[in-house]
Design an enzyme around this catalytic site. Structure first.
Site, mmCIF file in Angstrom:
data_model
loop_
_atom_site.group_PDB
_atom_site.id
_atom_site.type_symbol
_atom_site.label_atom_id
_atom_site.label_comp_id
_atom_site.label_asym_id
_atom_site.label_seq_id
_atom_site.Cartn_x
_atom_site.Cartn_y
_atom_site.Cartn_z
ATOM 1 N N ASP A 186 39.442 44.134 41.345
ATOM 2 C CA ASP A 186 38.723 43.497 42.456
ATOM 3 C C ASP A 186 37.260 43.619 42.066
ATOM 4 O O ASP A 186 36.939 43.840 40.884
ATOM 5 C CB ASP A 186 39.022 44.200 43.796
ATOM 6 C CG ASP A 186 38.484 43.429 45.004
ATOM 7 O OD1 ASP A 186 39.089 42.398 45.367
ATOM 8 O OD2 ASP A 186 37.444 43.815 45.562
ATOM 9 N N LYS A 191 45.112 48.169 49.218
ATOM 10 C CA LYS A 191 43.805 48.063 48.567
ATOM 11 C C LYS A 191 43.333 49.472 48.276
ATOM 12 O O LYS A 191 43.711 50.408 48.981
ATOM 13 C CB LYS A 191 42.796 47.379 49.512
ATOM 14 C CG LYS A 191 41.673 46.714 48.788
ATOM 15 C CD LYS A 191 42.083 45.356 48.262
ATOM 16 C CE LYS A 191 41.037 44.713 47.412
ATOM 17 N NZ LYS A 191 41.360 43.283 47.154
HETATM 18 P P1 NDP Z 1 33.088 40.681 40.300
HETATM 19 O O1 NDP Z 1 32.752 42.123 40.287
HETATM 20 O O2 NDP Z 1 33.575 40.036 39.058
HETATM 21 O O3 NDP Z 1 31.820 39.841 40.824
HETATM 22 C C1 NDP Z 1 31.226 40.129 42.037
HETATM 23 C C2 NDP Z 1 30.029 39.219 42.221
HETATM 24 O O4 NDP Z 1 29.481 39.419 43.523
HETATM 25 C C3 NDP Z 1 28.883 39.521 41.260
HETATM 26 O O5 NDP Z 1 28.136 38.363 41.052
HETATM 27 C C4 NDP Z 1 28.076 40.544 42.046
HETATM 28 O O6 NDP Z 1 26.743 40.700 41.621
HETATM 29 C C5 NDP Z 1 28.139 39.910 43.411
HETATM 30 N N1 NDP Z 1 27.898 40.902 44.464
HETATM 31 C C6 NDP Z 1 28.516 42.084 44.607
HETATM 32 N N2 NDP Z 1 28.050 42.741 45.688
HETATM 33 C C7 NDP Z 1 27.095 41.935 46.224
HETATM 34 C C8 NDP Z 1 26.255 42.039 47.342
HETATM 35 N N3 NDP Z 1 26.284 43.104 48.133
HETATM 36 N N4 NDP Z 1 25.401 40.993 47.606
HETATM 37 C C9 NDP Z 1 25.356 39.907 46.804
HETATM 38 N N5 NDP Z 1 26.146 39.755 45.717
HETATM 39 C C10 NDP Z 1 27.005 40.762 45.449
HETATM 40 O O7 NDP Z 1 34.126 40.522 41.500
HETATM 41 P P2 NDP Z 1 35.215 39.376 41.738
HETATM 42 O O8 NDP Z 1 34.653 38.069 41.329
HETATM 43 O O9 NDP Z 1 36.498 39.841 41.199
HETATM 44 O O10 NDP Z 1 35.348 39.438 43.327
HETATM 45 C C11 NDP Z 1 34.454 38.739 44.192
HETATM 46 C C12 NDP Z 1 35.076 38.634 45.571
HETATM 47 O O11 NDP Z 1 36.339 37.967 45.472
HETATM 48 C C13 NDP Z 1 35.371 39.956 46.268
HETATM 49 O O12 NDP Z 1 35.239 39.782 47.663
HETATM 50 C C14 NDP Z 1 36.849 40.191 45.963
HETATM 51 O O13 NDP Z 1 37.469 41.020 46.907
HETATM 52 C C15 NDP Z 1 37.369 38.771 46.034
HETATM 53 N N6 NDP Z 1 38.625 38.497 45.344
HETATM 54 C C16 NDP Z 1 38.778 38.804 44.026
HETATM 55 C C17 NDP Z 1 39.971 38.519 43.389
HETATM 56 C C18 NDP Z 1 40.172 38.753 41.937
HETATM 57 O O14 NDP Z 1 41.257 38.406 41.436
HETATM 58 N N7 NDP Z 1 39.220 39.285 41.204
HETATM 59 C C19 NDP Z 1 41.109 37.946 44.131
HETATM 60 C C20 NDP Z 1 40.806 37.566 45.489
HETATM 61 C C21 NDP Z 1 39.604 37.872 46.061
HETATM 62 P P3 NDP Z 1 26.273 42.080 40.869
HETATM 63 O O15 NDP Z 1 26.930 42.041 39.535
HETATM 64 O O16 NDP Z 1 24.801 41.978 40.849
HETATM 65 O O17 NDP Z 1 26.789 43.216 41.736
HETATM 66 O O1 2IT Z 2 41.753 40.462 46.869
HETATM 67 C C1 2IT Z 2 42.664 40.195 46.053
HETATM 68 O O2 2IT Z 2 43.601 39.439 46.360
HETATM 69 C C2 2IT Z 2 42.602 40.778 44.720
HETATM 70 N N1 2IT Z 2 41.641 41.476 44.408
HETATM 71 C C3 2IT Z 2 43.725 40.571 43.750
HETATM 72 C C4 2IT Z 2 44.793 41.599 43.969
HETATM 73 C C5 2IT Z 2 45.892 41.615 42.948
HETATM 74 O O3 2IT Z 2 46.765 42.486 43.114
HETATM 75 O O4 2IT Z 2 45.908 40.819 42.010
#
Ligand code: NDP
Ligand code: 2IT
Length: 452
Positions: free
Chosen positions: A172, A132
């Protein structure tokens, strides 16, 4: 922090050493504590662990890279951020995992995410190690030009540590398709090589169909399988979701298409509740204003029957299923108690470690089916793995082909975790099942490769 029930002596020793070594890394310690608790009933049945110092190595990243990221803002003012890559484990494949850009980013957060990624990637059954990285750069309020200059500077250091067979980053939180594209452009410019060094690329330059949808869709496929194990289904279920980003919106899209009622979405400013349900048209509106970087209260400006709750999370809303999809530390013990009292039957983590350890314990003890992120959000990295395969083949697969593979990987993670939990006399404990199943493969590879 929760007192973990680490019953095995070897696990206990490694836990005490890790706590003494990194007393300030609260999130990393929580992730390690939860895993060592789960592994306690299993380690004595895996031969050679202690002799090969497997657990001591398993909790220590192979390499941590830290660097400064200088860039110039639109006013011509020089700025400096911190950049990181935690290359946690290459036991079963090249380092693989996302990059997070957020002001909260530090070594504690990235080590917990890297540690979780090792087990998550193992659960996918694809050959990927765990890593990461990211930066404390916050793109809120930054122009595209500033984000581009930041990404170029970040990659100008990171490029020497990554590669299609070495370490393959992706997005992420805070790193979406825009950032991945800028990062890829700069890598290609420096290396003069067009390779699959990043995943989550755009379709026009080596991306995979379904990667944008993969984490959210995969989460819903996992939940579908949990329900099926109880002879139930998604249709007609009320669902509360946090987040309005990549994971949250595509989870909502799949749920709506499967006939569930999605009641909430959120961002860092608060949550919206739409008692009529968020349908596809409303969701498309969310995706559109989110792309313009507008906040979630935009929703109630158009759909005036819905309500906006400033600074709150959606956990008090009555529902059958809760999907935390924003970030870590979203559900505390008090939230869990309210959710149990409200009759929530399933909690599926879309985010990484959104549920505090005490809250997880409360769910499991109360008979709520709880899916840990390393199992239920593995769809994103799984399709990243499929993107790597397509890049190696120099081919593009159809949407249907990738989606089918995603579904079968998610069902596989569910079934392997559920079966392992059952084998250890803890049916329905997906935390224990996923941790043991993911660990066994990594431990096997570590022992085979000698003391490295
Ligand atoms: P995005 O940046 O697309 O979205 C993040 C969301 O979370 C937004 O709505 C954001 O709001 C909100 N957010 C961020 N920080 C806070 C906070 N401190 N309190 C409340 N809301 C918050 O991220 P992703 O959707 O890609 O990722 C979301 C989660 O999923 C993370 O934990 C990530 O590690 C996990 N994840 C992502 C993957 C991926 O493929 N993208 C894969 C597996 C896990 P705002 O815009 O206002 O900050
Ligand atoms: O938390 C996660 O699994 C991710 N943000 C996706 C990582 C990836 O390499 O696609």
């Amino acid at each position: 922090m929760k007192e973990f029930n680490i019953t095995n002596d070897y696990c206990k020793r490694v836990w005490n050493e890790t706590r003494a070594q990194y007393p300030d890394q609260e999130h990393f310690l929580q992730a390690v504590g939860l895993v060592l608790e789960s592994l306690s009933p299993a380690v004595d049945s895996i031969r050679g662990l202690k002799e090969n110092a497997v657990l001591e190595r398993f909790v220590e990243p192979e390499r941590i890279i830290m660097f400064r990221v200088p860039w110039v803002d639109d006013k011509g003012v020089p700025r400096v951020n911190r950049g990181y890559r935690v290359q946690f484990s290459s036991a079963i494949g090249p380092y693989k995992g996302g990059l997070r850009f957020s002001s909260e980013v530090n070594l504690d957060i990235l080590k917990f995410l890297g540690f979780e990624q090792v087990l998550k990637n193992s659960l996918t059954t694809l050959p990927m190690g765990g890593a990461k990285g990211g930066s404390d750069f916050d793109s809120h309020g930054k122009s595209d030009a500033e984000v581009m200059r930041f990404c170029q500077s970040f990659m100008t250091e990171l490029y020497r540590h990554i590669g299609a067979d070495t370490d393959v980053p992706a997005g992420d939180k805070g790193v979406g398709s825009r950032e991945v594209a800028y990062l890829f452009g700069q890598y290609k410019r420096i290396m003069n090589q067009f390779t699959g060094v990043l995943t989550g690329k755009w379709l026009s330059f080596g991306g995979s169909l379904v990667r944008p949808e993969a984490t959210g869709y995969g989460l819903v496929y996992f939940v579908e399988r949990m329900l099926a194990s109880k002879n139930d289904g998604i249709e007609g279920k009320n669902v509360i979701i946090s987040g309005d980003g990549n994971v949250a919106t595509f989870a909502a899209q799949k749920l709506i298409r499967l006939g569930a009622k999605v009641l909430t979405l959120s961002d860092s400013t608060g949550f919206i509740l739409d008692e009529d349900g968020i349908d596809e048209e409303k969701l498309n509106y969310v995706m559109a204003f989110r792309a313009e970087r507008k906040k979630i209260d935009e929703y109630v400006k158009k759909y005036q029957k819905a309500k906006f709750f400033k600074g709150e999370r959606p956990w008090k809303v009555k529902a059958d299923i809760a999907l935390p999809c924003a970030t870590q530390d979203e559900i505390y013990l008090d939230d869990a108690k309210v959710m149990v009292a409200n009759g929530v039957k399933i909690v599926g983590e879309g985010a990484n470690m959104p549920t505090r350890a005490e809250a997880i314990e409360c769910f499991i003890k109360s008979g709520v089916l709880f899916a840990p992120g390393k199992a239920s959000n593995a769809g994103g990295v799984a399709v990243s793995g499929l993107e790597m395969t397509q890049n190696s083949e120099r081919l593009h697969w159809t949407f249907e082909k990738v989606d089918n593979k995603l579904k079968s990987i998610m069902y596989g993670i569910h079934d392997n975790s559920a079966q392992t939990a059952k084998d250890f006399g803890c049916a329905d404990n997906y935390v224990l099942g996923a941790n043991i199943y993911g660990f066994k493969v990594v431990a096997d590879a570590m022992m085979a490769q000698g003391l490295v």
